[in-house]
Scaffold this active site. Structure first.
Site, mmCIF file in Angstrom:
data_model
loop_
_atom_site.group_PDB
_atom_site.id
_atom_site.type_symbol
_atom_site.label_atom_id
_atom_site.label_comp_id
_atom_site.label_asym_id
_atom_site.label_seq_id
_atom_site.Cartn_x
_atom_site.Cartn_y
_atom_site.Cartn_z
ATOM 1 N N ASP A 18 0.799 -1.237 0.000
ATOM 2 C CA ASP A 18 0.000 0.000 0.000
ATOM 3 C C ASP A 18 0.834 1.291 0.000
ATOM 4 O O ASP A 18 0.519 2.232 0.743
ATOM 5 C CB ASP A 18 -0.960 0.021 1.210
ATOM 6 C CG ASP A 18 -2.002 -1.098 1.154
ATOM 7 O OD1 ASP A 18 -2.000 -1.868 0.186
ATOM 8 O OD2 ASP A 18 -2.818 -1.182 2.095
ATOM 9 N N LYS A 116 -6.966 -4.967 -2.872
ATOM 10 C CA LYS A 116 -7.738 -5.447 -1.718
ATOM 11 C C LYS A 116 -8.658 -4.356 -1.201
ATOM 12 O O LYS A 116 -8.402 -3.172 -1.427
ATOM 13 C CB LYS A 116 -6.809 -5.960 -0.629
ATOM 14 C CG LYS A 116 -5.808 -4.927 -0.171
ATOM 15 C CD LYS A 116 -4.773 -5.535 0.743
ATOM 16 C CE LYS A 116 -3.877 -4.456 1.302
ATOM 17 N NZ LYS A 116 -4.584 -3.410 2.061
ATOM 18 N N CYS A 161 -1.890 -2.696 7.801
ATOM 19 C CA CYS A 161 -1.777 -3.663 6.697
ATOM 20 C C CYS A 161 -0.499 -4.495 6.764
ATOM 21 O O CYS A 161 -0.514 -5.680 6.438
ATOM 22 C CB CYS A 161 -1.923 -2.946 5.364
ATOM 23 S SG CYS A 161 -3.620 -2.352 5.142
HETATM 24 C C1 VGL Z 1 -4.667 0.734 5.685
HETATM 25 C C2 VGL Z 1 -6.261 1.626 7.032
HETATM 26 C C3 VGL Z 1 -7.206 1.507 6.037
HETATM 27 C C4 VGL Z 1 -3.229 0.337 5.509
HETATM 28 C C5 VGL Z 1 -5.593 0.595 4.670
HETATM 29 O O1 VGL Z 1 -2.761 0.226 4.350
HETATM 30 O O2 VGL Z 1 -2.551 0.122 6.544
HETATM 31 N N1 VGL Z 1 -5.011 1.224 6.852
HETATM 32 N N2 VGL Z 1 -6.858 0.995 4.849
#
Ligand code: VGL
Ligand code: ZN
Length: 213
Positions: A18, A116, A161
């Site tokens: 991410d 995701k 994540c």
């Molecule tokens: C994430 C919160 C919501 C992350 C993703 O990548 O850690 N955290 N969506």
């Protein structure tokens, strides 16, 4: 804290989690210093033959967005069908610039991109399972078929994540190494300290480049 184990390109894969504009400074769910991981990841990536990338990829109005729950505010925890869920500001909406991977990432060696969080009612932190802990992304089978037995994890955010992915990796009997120099945390109410503790207990190797510290 350990130093970074030597990489065996035949069994080790780097999972870059991410690293998207919305998690970097100026983004909708900015992680402090989030973009600092980009050059670190680009350097680390040179040790691996195979990179897997992930991209948080929500439809507009996703159930994890506080805006989808009248009267609720971001960072509150609510009960979902599958258990407690933190509500987030709208972020990483499919196709928006905020959902794009950071432009500075060197992606040449990436062979797989896992998206995701696309199911409207289920959030997905881990790269292996959605937050219902039941819906697999398919990565475990992919890694096994390709012969990878150890995952090195980096990216955003350490305490969500990255941690959930590392814990699932251990549950699925992969070895897991978290590269802390190449991660940054959200750290909501002590979530970073808790995540590091739980990862340690699960046998995740928490590694740092000693020369950087
Ligand atoms: C994430 C919160 C919501 C992350 C993703 O990548 O850690 N955290 N969506
Ligand atoms: Zn998300």
């Amino acid at each position: 804290m350990s130093t970074i184990p030597e990489v065996d390109p035949h069994r080790d894969v780097l999972v870059v989690i991410d690293v998207q504009n919305d998690f970097c400074p100026g983004g909708a769910l900015a992680v402090a210093d989030g973009d600092a991981v980009v050059p670190v990841i680009n350097t680390l990536a040179q040790r691996f033959e195979h990179l897997v990338l992930t991209q948080d990829w929500h439809p507009p109005g996703h159930h994890s967005f506080a805006g989808a729950h009248p009267g609720r505010t971001p960072f509150e925890t609510v009960e979902f069908a599958y258990g407690p869920q933190t509500l987030w500001p709208d972020h990483c909406v499919q196709g928006t610039p905020g959902a794009a991977l950071h432009a500075g990432l060197d992606l040449a060696r990436a062979q797989l991109l896992i998206r995701k969080g696309f199911r409207p009612d289920i959030d997905s932190y881990s790269v292996f399972y959605e937050n219902d802990r039941a819906s697999p992304t398919g990565l475990a089978g992919y890694l096994r078929e390709r012969g990878f037995s150890r995952v090195f994890l980096c990216g955003l955010a350490t305490d969500y994540c990255v941690a959930w992915s590392a814990l699932d990796a251990r549950r699925l009997h992969f070895d897991a190494v978290v590269l802390l120099d190449a991660c940054r945390a959200i750290d909501l109410d002590g979530s970073l300290g808790r995540a590091l503790q739980v990862m340690r207990e699960a046998g995740v190797v928490l590694a740092q480049d000693s020369e950087a510290h």
